[in-house]
Scaffold this motif. Structure first.
Motif, short mmCIF file in Angstrom:
data_model
loop_
_atom_site.label_atom_id
_atom_site.label_comp_id
_atom_site.label_asym_id
_atom_site.label_seq_id
_atom_site.Cartn_x
_atom_site.Cartn_y
_atom_site.Cartn_z
N THR A 74 -12.06 -9.13 -9.97
CA THR A 74 -12.79 -9.84 -8.92
C THR A 74 -12.93 -8.95 -7.69
N SER A 75 -11.85 -8.25 -7.36
CA SER A 75 -11.89 -7.34 -6.21
C SER A 75 -12.99 -6.30 -6.41
N LEU A 76 -12.99 -5.67 -7.58
CA LEU A 76 -13.99 -4.62 -7.85
C LEU A 76 -15.40 -5.20 -7.82
N GLY A 77 -15.55 -6.39 -8.39
CA GLY A 77 -16.86 -7.04 -8.42
C GLY A 77 -17.38 -7.28 -7.00
N ARG A 78 -16.48 -7.73 -6.11
CA ARG A 78 -16.91 -8.02 -4.74
C ARG A 78 -17.19 -6.74 -3.94
N LEU A 79 -16.47 -5.67 -4.28
CA LEU A 79 -16.63 -4.43 -3.51
C LEU A 79 -17.73 -3.53 -4.08
N ARG A 107 -20.53 0.95 -3.69
CA ARG A 107 -19.73 2.06 -4.21
C ARG A 107 -20.36 2.68 -5.45
N THR A 108 -20.07 3.95 -5.67
CA THR A 108 -20.58 4.61 -6.87
C THR A 108 -19.63 4.33 -8.04
N PHE A 109 -20.08 4.58 -9.24
CA PHE A 109 -19.25 4.35 -10.42
C PHE A 109 -17.95 5.15 -10.32
N HIS A 110 -18.06 6.41 -9.89
CA HIS A 110 -16.88 7.27 -9.81
C HIS A 110 -15.84 6.69 -8.85
N ASP A 111 -16.33 6.23 -7.68
CA ASP A 111 -15.43 5.61 -6.70
C ASP A 111 -14.70 4.43 -7.31
N ILE A 112 -15.48 3.62 -8.02
CA ILE A 112 -14.89 2.40 -8.59
C ILE A 112 -13.81 2.76 -9.59
N PHE A 113 -14.08 3.77 -10.42
CA PHE A 113 -13.10 4.19 -11.42
C PHE A 113 -11.80 4.60 -10.72
N GLU A 114 -11.94 5.39 -9.64
CA GLU A 114 -10.74 5.83 -8.92
C GLU A 114 -10.02 4.66 -8.27
N TYR A 119 0.81 -1.23 0.00
CA TYR A 119 0.00 0.00 0.00
C TYR A 119 0.84 1.28 0.00
N HIS A 120 1.99 1.26 0.68
CA HIS A 120 2.77 2.51 0.76
C HIS A 120 3.73 2.67 -0.41
N SER A 121 4.03 1.57 -1.11
CA SER A 121 4.92 1.70 -2.26
C SER A 121 4.20 2.32 -3.45
N THR A 122 2.91 2.62 -3.29
CA THR A 122 2.23 3.39 -4.33
C THR A 122 2.71 4.85 -4.29
N HIS A 123 3.28 5.28 -3.14
CA HIS A 123 3.74 6.67 -3.00
C HIS A 123 5.24 6.81 -2.76
N MET A 124 5.85 5.79 -2.15
CA MET A 124 7.28 5.85 -1.84
C MET A 124 7.97 4.66 -2.48
N PRO A 125 9.30 4.73 -2.68
CA PRO A 125 9.99 3.56 -3.22
C PRO A 125 9.82 2.36 -2.27
N MET A 126 9.66 1.17 -2.85
CA MET A 126 9.46 -0.02 -2.01
C MET A 126 10.63 -0.25 -1.06
N ASP A 127 11.84 0.06 -1.50
CA ASP A 127 13.02 -0.10 -0.63
C ASP A 127 12.85 0.70 0.67
N TRP A 128 12.34 1.91 0.51
CA TRP A 128 12.13 2.78 1.69
C TRP A 128 11.17 2.09 2.66
N LYS A 163 -9.96 1.52 -9.08
CA LYS A 163 -9.34 0.53 -9.98
C LYS A 163 -7.83 0.77 -10.13
N GLU A 164 -7.48 2.05 -10.31
CA GLU A 164 -6.05 2.38 -10.46
C GLU A 164 -5.28 1.96 -9.22
N ARG A 165 -5.87 2.28 -8.10
CA ARG A 165 -5.18 2.03 -6.83
C ARG A 165 -5.05 0.52 -6.57
N ILE A 166 -6.14 -0.20 -6.76
CA ILE A 166 -6.10 -1.65 -6.50
C ILE A 166 -5.09 -2.32 -7.43
#
Ligand code: ADP
Ligand code: TYD
Length: 213
Positions: A142-147, A151-158, A107-116, A160-163
């Protein structure tokens, strides 16, 4: 001397089935008369409650500080004198945790280098390395389908990138650390019972017991 308990961790992206599998594992261990302590991260400690306020956007913080909060929560989770995981393990009680440091790597390597992120958690790995990391592998779809239900369409769109990026980070961290960590990748796309059967094969193996579901 009493044998140390085993430390079993569930990892995976949102909706991978971790909570469902933890519930099933608790039932199975109870039925087998095996003592265990079940827990999760973020924890229910005061640090965990700050984290929840960040996650639900009541408190705003930069990403490095958030990662550091998860680290502080984890150190307390390991070492707290009243209810830290080491205390249970030293008493021969097995510990099951829903998430541990691989969640930080993912989850945090989406913002910082994984090494950090890995370096930040080095002390945790030194203090307490899981006897088994169970990575419950499902696709982003599958994750999106289960969640999707609440959620609203807009939430799901946002989301998807993160997941997608969290899932890729999990796979990268597993590949990088496969020689240091005990990791089992479980196909989470099947029925809950089929997934649990694989989980139980791995767990009973680590616990050194012979039993089938
Ligand atoms: P997590 O704790 O990893 O977010 P949950 O166990 O809460 O995942 O599961 C998310 C949703 O998917 C829940 O509605 C749950 O009932 C459902 N679910 C869990 N495992 C499966 C499975 N193997 N197949 C289909 N649906 C599942
Ligand atoms: P929660 O809803 O409690 O968990 P779950 O998704 O397993 O039902 O939320 C925990 C969130 O915290 C989840 O989105 C993953 C995130 N997280 C991190 O960002 N870093 C970490 O180190 C951990 C343990 C979790």
């Amino acid at each position: 001397m009493r044998k140390r308990g085993k430390f079993i961790v569930f990892e995976g992206i949102d909706g991978s089935g971790k909570s469902t599998l933890v519930r099933h594992l608790k039932e199975q261990m109870t039925a087998e008369g095996i003592p265990f302590y079940d827990t999760c991260e973020p924890t229910n400690s005061p640090i965990g409650s700050i984290i929840r306020n960040v996650l639900n956007r009541r408190i705003q913080m930069d990403e490095k500080t958030i990662a550091a909060l998860f680290l502080a929560d984890r150190l307390d989770h390991i070492q707290n004198e009243a209810n830290g995981m080491l205390k249970f393990l030293d008493q021969g009680i097995h510990v099951i945790s829903d998430r541990y440091y691989f969640s930080s790597y993912a989850y945090h390597s989406t913002h910082m280098p994984m090494d950090w992120v890995i370096n930040c958690n080095a002390l945790c790995a030194e203090l307490l390395r899981p006897d088994l990391n169970l990575f419950i592998n499902i696709s982003v779809e599958t994750s999106l389908g289960r969640l999707q239900k609440n959620r609203t369409f807009h939430d799901i769109f946002e989301t998807k990138e993160r997941i997608t990026s969290v899932r890729n980070n999990y796979l990268e961290a597993i590949e990088r650390l496969k020689d240091q960590e005990q990791i089992s990748i479980i196909d989470g796309e099947r029925s809950p019972d089929a997934v649990f059967a694989d989980v139980w094969t791995e767990v009973s193996n680590v616990l050194g017991i012979k039993s089938k579901v």
